[in-house]
Design a protein around this motif. Structure first.
Motif, PDB file in Angstrom:
ATOM      1  N   PHE A  50       0.832  -1.210   0.000  1.00  0.00           N
ATOM      2  CA  PHE A  50       0.000   0.000   0.000  1.00  0.00           C
ATOM      3  C   PHE A  50       0.865   1.258   0.000  1.00  0.00           C
ATOM      4  O   PHE A  50       0.535   2.245  -0.648  1.00  0.00           O
ATOM      5  N   HIS A  51       1.977   1.231   0.708  1.00  0.00           N
ATOM      6  CA  HIS A  51       2.886   2.369   0.751  1.00  0.00           C
ATOM      7  C   HIS A  51       3.463   2.665  -0.639  1.00  0.00           C
ATOM      8  O   HIS A  51       3.556   3.828  -1.044  1.00  0.00           O
ATOM      9  N   THR A  52       3.829   1.629  -1.357  1.00  0.00           N
ATOM     10  CA  THR A  52       4.386   1.791  -2.707  1.00  0.00           C
ATOM     11  C   THR A  52       3.348   2.363  -3.658  1.00  0.00           C
ATOM     12  O   THR A  52       3.642   3.277  -4.439  1.00  0.00           O
ATOM     13  N   ILE A  53       2.138   1.831  -3.592  1.00  0.00           N
ATOM     14  CA  ILE A  53       1.065   2.350  -4.454  1.00  0.00           C
ATOM     15  C   ILE A  53       0.805   3.815  -4.123  1.00  0.00           C
ATOM     16  O   ILE A  53       0.686   4.656  -5.023  1.00  0.00           O
ATOM     17  N   LYS A  54       0.748   4.127  -2.834  1.00  0.00           N
ATOM     18  CA  LYS A  54       0.487   5.514  -2.425  1.00  0.00           C
ATOM     19  C   LYS A  54       1.603   6.445  -2.884  1.00  0.00           C
ATOM     20  O   LYS A  54       1.351   7.507  -3.457  1.00  0.00           O
ATOM     21  N   GLY A  55       2.838   6.065  -2.654  1.00  0.00           N
ATOM     22  CA  GLY A  55       3.969   6.918  -3.016  1.00  0.00           C
ATOM     23  C   GLY A  55       4.065   7.161  -4.507  1.00  0.00           C
ATOM     24  O   GLY A  55       4.235   8.303  -4.961  1.00  0.00           O
ATOM     25  N   SER A  56       3.945   6.106  -5.285  1.00  0.00           N
ATOM     26  CA  SER A  56       4.013   6.247  -6.747  1.00  0.00           C
ATOM     27  C   SER A  56       2.829   7.045  -7.271  1.00  0.00           C
ATOM     28  O   SER A  56       2.981   7.874  -8.175  1.00  0.00           O
ATOM     29  N   SER A  57       1.662   6.822  -6.687  1.00  0.00           N
ATOM     30  CA  SER A  57       0.473   7.573  -7.097  1.00  0.00           C
ATOM     31  C   SER A  57       0.630   9.052  -6.772  1.00  0.00           C
ATOM     32  O   SER A  57       0.192   9.916  -7.531  1.00  0.00           O
ATOM     33  N   GLY A  58       1.262   9.352  -5.658  1.00  0.00           N
ATOM     34  CA  GLY A  58       1.516  10.738  -5.302  1.00  0.00           C
ATOM     35  C   GLY A  58       2.421  11.417  -6.309  1.00  0.00           C
ATOM     36  O   GLY A  58       2.167  12.565  -6.707  1.00  0.00           O
ATOM     37  N   LEU A  59       3.460  10.714  -6.738  1.00  0.00           N
ATOM     38  CA  LEU A  59       4.361  11.276  -7.750  1.00  0.00           C
ATOM     39  C   LEU A  59       3.639  11.541  -9.067  1.00  0.00           C
ATOM     40  O   LEU A  59       3.975  12.470  -9.790  1.00  0.00           O
ATOM     41  N   LEU A  60       2.642  10.714  -9.350  1.00  0.00           N
ATOM     42  CA  LEU A  60       1.893  10.842 -10.610  1.00  0.00           C
ATOM     43  C   LEU A  60       0.624  11.687 -10.455  1.00  0.00           C
ATOM     44  O   LEU A  60      -0.190  11.743 -11.353  1.00  0.00           O
ATOM     45  N   LYS A  61       0.466  12.294  -9.285  1.00  0.00           N
ATOM     46  CA  LYS A  61      -0.682  13.189  -9.023  1.00  0.00           C
ATOM     47  C   LYS A  61      -2.028  12.467  -9.112  1.00  0.00           C
ATOM     48  O   LYS A  61      -3.014  13.021  -9.572  1.00  0.00           O
ATOM     49  N   LEU A  62      -2.059  11.232  -8.626  1.00  0.00           N
ATOM     50  CA  LEU A  62      -3.293  10.449  -8.583  1.00  0.00           C
ATOM     51  C   LEU A  62      -3.871  10.568  -7.174  1.00  0.00           C
ATOM     52  O   LEU A  62      -3.810   9.646  -6.356  1.00  0.00           O
TER      53      LEU A  62
END
Length: 173
Positions: A50-62
């Motif tokens: 979940f942390h990885t999904i959240k972090g990557s999504s944050g970088l992609l402005k999701l």
């Protein structure tokens, strides 16, 4: 590489992480059903997914995905810090989060941007917050077991009382 291409490359990776999360949640449910021991690796893996999904999504402005995964990550962080297994209700909420994330990522593939925050996402965030509140209000509400890695220290004697037959490694830490 364009932002759109990075976004499209991230979708299958995220879907793989979601599938891995579902598998771990199902394994954790089996532990709870069997009154099993706390599985540090499973909880840490789930937190990391979940942390990885959240972090990557944050970088992609999701932002929609960030908001949903943030609450799941918070719940899992409490469980891992307090060495608890989630109760079955929490596992069901986490599985619903995985289902919702899959739908959001499928939508991202089509619209190639942040999906709108729908009612279902708001409801899941509310359910996650309820589970967090439940854990914070009743610390004895779920199975609490010691991490196996730390059980070896239970037999260490108090100062002045040497324990019998302790074999320590020759390495210096």
């Amino acid at each position: 590489m364009s932002r759109e291409q990075i976004l499209l490359d991230f979708v299958p990776e995220a879907l793989d992480l979601i599938q891995d999360s579902e598998n771990v949640i199902l394994d954790i449910e089996k532990l709870f059903d069997a009154n099993g021991d706390y599985d540090e690796f499973a909880i840490n893996d789930l937190f990391r997914f979940f942390h990885t999904i959240k972090g990557s999504s944050g970088l992609l402005k999701l932002e929609t995905i960030v908001k949903v995964t943030h609450e799941a990550e918070t719940l899992l962080d409490i469980l891992r810090k307090e060495t608890r297994l989630p109760r079955p209700e929490a596992c069901q909420v986490l599985l619903s989060v995985c289902d919702r994330l899959k739908k959001l990522f499928q939508e991202i593939e089509i619209i190639k941007s942040n999906p709108n925050m729908e009612e279902e996402s708001h409801l899941l965030i509310d359910l996650l917050k309820e589970e967090i509140k439940f854990l914070n209000s009743d610390p004895s509400s779920t199975i609490v077991k010691k991490k196996v890695a730390f059980e070896i220290f239970e037999d260490v004697a108090e100062p002045g009382h040497e324990p019998d037959n302790i074999n320590l490694p020759n390495e210096t830490i």
